[in-house]
Motif scaffolding. Structure first.
Motif, PDB file in Angstrom:
ATOM      1  N   THR A 117      -3.420   6.434   3.387  1.00  0.00           N
ATOM      2  CA  THR A 117      -3.180   6.096   1.979  1.00  0.00           C
ATOM      3  C   THR A 117      -2.774   7.346   1.212  1.00  0.00           C
ATOM      4  OG1 THR A 117      -5.586   6.313   1.652  1.00  0.00           O
ATOM      5  CG2 THR A 117      -4.697   4.090   1.888  1.00  0.00           C
ATOM      6  N   SER A 118      -1.856   7.142   0.298  1.00  0.00           N
ATOM      7  CA  SER A 118      -1.257   8.272  -0.419  1.00  0.00           C
ATOM      8  C   SER A 118      -2.120   8.734  -1.581  1.00  0.00           C
ATOM      9  CB  SER A 118       0.124   7.859  -0.924  1.00  0.00           C
ATOM     10  OG  SER A 118       0.658   8.838  -1.789  1.00  0.00           O
ATOM     11  N   VAL A 156       0.856  -1.189   0.000  1.00  0.00           N
ATOM     12  CA  VAL A 156       0.000   0.000   0.000  1.00  0.00           C
ATOM     13  C   VAL A 156       0.886   1.231   0.000  1.00  0.00           C
ATOM     14  CG1 VAL A 156      -1.832   1.272   1.175  1.00  0.00           C
ATOM     15  CG2 VAL A 156      -1.776  -1.229   1.300  1.00  0.00           C
ATOM     16  N   SER A 157       0.635   2.121  -0.939  1.00  0.00           N
ATOM     17  CA  SER A 157       1.357   3.386  -0.973  1.00  0.00           C
ATOM     18  C   SER A 157       0.743   4.317   0.066  1.00  0.00           C
ATOM     19  CB  SER A 157       1.256   4.009  -2.366  1.00  0.00           C
ATOM     20  OG  SER A 157       1.936   5.250  -2.399  1.00  0.00           O
ATOM     21  N   SER A 160      -1.354   6.704  -4.830  1.00  0.00           N
ATOM     22  CA  SER A 160      -1.669   5.277  -4.934  1.00  0.00           C
ATOM     23  C   SER A 160      -2.558   5.034  -6.151  1.00  0.00           C
ATOM     24  CB  SER A 160      -2.377   4.794  -3.671  1.00  0.00           C
ATOM     25  OG  SER A 160      -2.796   3.456  -3.812  1.00  0.00           O
ATOM     26  N   SER A 161      -2.285   3.943  -6.875  1.00  0.00           N
ATOM     27  CA  SER A 161      -3.050   3.661  -8.090  1.00  0.00           C
ATOM     28  C   SER A 161      -4.387   2.999  -7.801  1.00  0.00           C
ATOM     29  CB  SER A 161      -2.227   2.759  -9.015  1.00  0.00           C
ATOM     30  OG  SER A 161      -1.946   1.524  -8.381  1.00  0.00           O
ATOM     31  N   ILE A 186       5.930   3.022   1.917  1.00  0.00           N
ATOM     32  CA  ILE A 186       5.249   1.810   1.473  1.00  0.00           C
ATOM     33  C   ILE A 186       4.941   0.967   2.709  1.00  0.00           C
ATOM     34  CG2 ILE A 186       5.424  -0.317   0.146  1.00  0.00           C
ATOM     35  CD1 ILE A 186       5.146   2.107  -1.611  1.00  0.00           C
ATOM     36  N   LYS A 214     -10.644   4.278  -7.100  1.00  0.00           N
ATOM     37  CA  LYS A 214      -9.623   5.281  -7.402  1.00  0.00           C
ATOM     38  C   LYS A 214      -9.630   5.580  -8.902  1.00  0.00           C
ATOM     39  CE  LYS A 214      -6.171   8.023  -6.573  1.00  0.00           C
ATOM     40  NZ  LYS A 214      -4.901   7.601  -5.980  1.00  0.00           N
ATOM     41  N   SER A 251       6.069  10.273   1.840  1.00  0.00           N
ATOM     42  CA  SER A 251       5.549   8.995   1.361  1.00  0.00           C
ATOM     43  C   SER A 251       6.298   7.806   1.952  1.00  0.00           C
ATOM     44  CB  SER A 251       5.622   8.944  -0.171  1.00  0.00           C
ATOM     45  OG  SER A 251       6.973   9.019  -0.601  1.00  0.00           O
TER      46      SER A 251
END
Length: 295
Positions: free
Chosen positions: A222-223, A178-179, A226-227, A190, A273, A188
């Protein structure tokens, strides 16, 4: 004539009474030894009979009392069983109410996202809920990559969807990445799943810049970059952040906000997202076209 007969009868009765008195006095004295001898033998028999009768009576009374006591005990035991069952039900309802209250508070914390509630119906073998199944699926708007939250923070992400079920891989699973970022500073990192490490109740944080401001106790969320994970969802709290041997990055541990030993209900965020990314791109293109038209 009649009076003379009555006189004879009266005299005869008087003589009979006198004779009875004399005979009784004589016989009573004569029979005393016999009566004493008979009493010597009969008294023990009478005592034994009395004791047997008393024992029998007491036995019957004790049996009646015992039977009554057993019936009362059975009634009391039945009542105790009812109270225990009722108490268990009330405790279960209280725990469920507490969980639902926590779910409601979590829903309020992330009001910007559309969500639905779901119940956990199955999980893989093991002590932890690293991969589990919920009772909501595509018919309820659940899609692959939907974020799942519970217990105050991020739980995982949907990896498989059926019409009425979905499979969730939690952030503690070995393949999970998880970013994240420190909420205070925005630096940031991980968050990596590790089931062996999670036996200590922690996950691993890596890839923190050497000059990054991530301290013990910082909230990790969560960033934005994050994708798959929506931004701003609490993951947990940083712990034991130290410099790596390369002196280029820092790493440490994370204590998850959610609990992974007793998941029962979760919230599934139906907004992906990908949806937000597409909306952002569409808004950007719309703004560019508007500027082009104006030119």
């Amino acid at each position: 004539m009649e009076s003379k007969r009555s006189k004879y009868i009266l005299i005869g009765l008087s003589l009979f009474c006198v004779i009875l008195i004399v005979v009784t006095s004589f016989v009573d004295g004569f029979l005393n030894p016999l009566r004493t001898s008979i009493g010597f033998f009969l008294n023990p028999i009478q005592s034994g009979v009395n004791r047997a009768g008393t024992s029998l009576y007491n036995g019957v009374s004790n049996y009646s009392s015992l039977k009554s006591a057993m019936e009362e005990k059975q009634a009391l035991q039945s009542r105790i069983d009812e109270l225990i069952e009722e108490n268990s039900r009330l405790q279960s309802e209280q725990f469920e109410l507490q969980r639902l209250r926590e779910m409601y508070e979590l829903d309020q914390d992330y009001m910007q996202y559309e969500k639905i509630g779901a119940r956990v119906i199955a999980k893989d073998s093991g002590d932890w809920f690293q991969v589990f199944r919920i009772n909501k699926g595509s018919a309820d708007g659940v899609r692959v990559d939907a974020n799942v939250i519970a217990g105050g923070g991020l739980v995982g992400i949907v990896t498989d969807v059926g019409a009425n079920y979905a499979t969730v891989r939690s952030i503690i699973d070995d393949v999970s990445r998880v970013s994240g970022m420190a909420q205070q500073s925005g630096d940031s990192c991980i968050v990596a799943g590790d089931l062996t490490l999670f036996d200590e109740g922690r996950l691993r944080i890596t890839n923190i810049a050497m000059d990054g401001d991530v301290k013990d106790g910082d909230r990790i969320v969560t960033s934005n970059i994050s994708s798959k994970f929506l931004p701003g969802i609490l993951i947990g709290y940083a712990a034991d952040i130290t410099a790596d041997s390369t002196r280029l990055t820092k790493s440490g541990y994370l204590v998850p906000a959610a609990r992974f030993d007793s998941l029962q209900e979760v919230l599934v965020i139906t907004t992906l997202k990908e949806d937000m990314t597409q909306e952002t791109e569409a808004d950007g293109q719309g703004a560019g076209e508007s500027q082009g038209d104006g030119a």
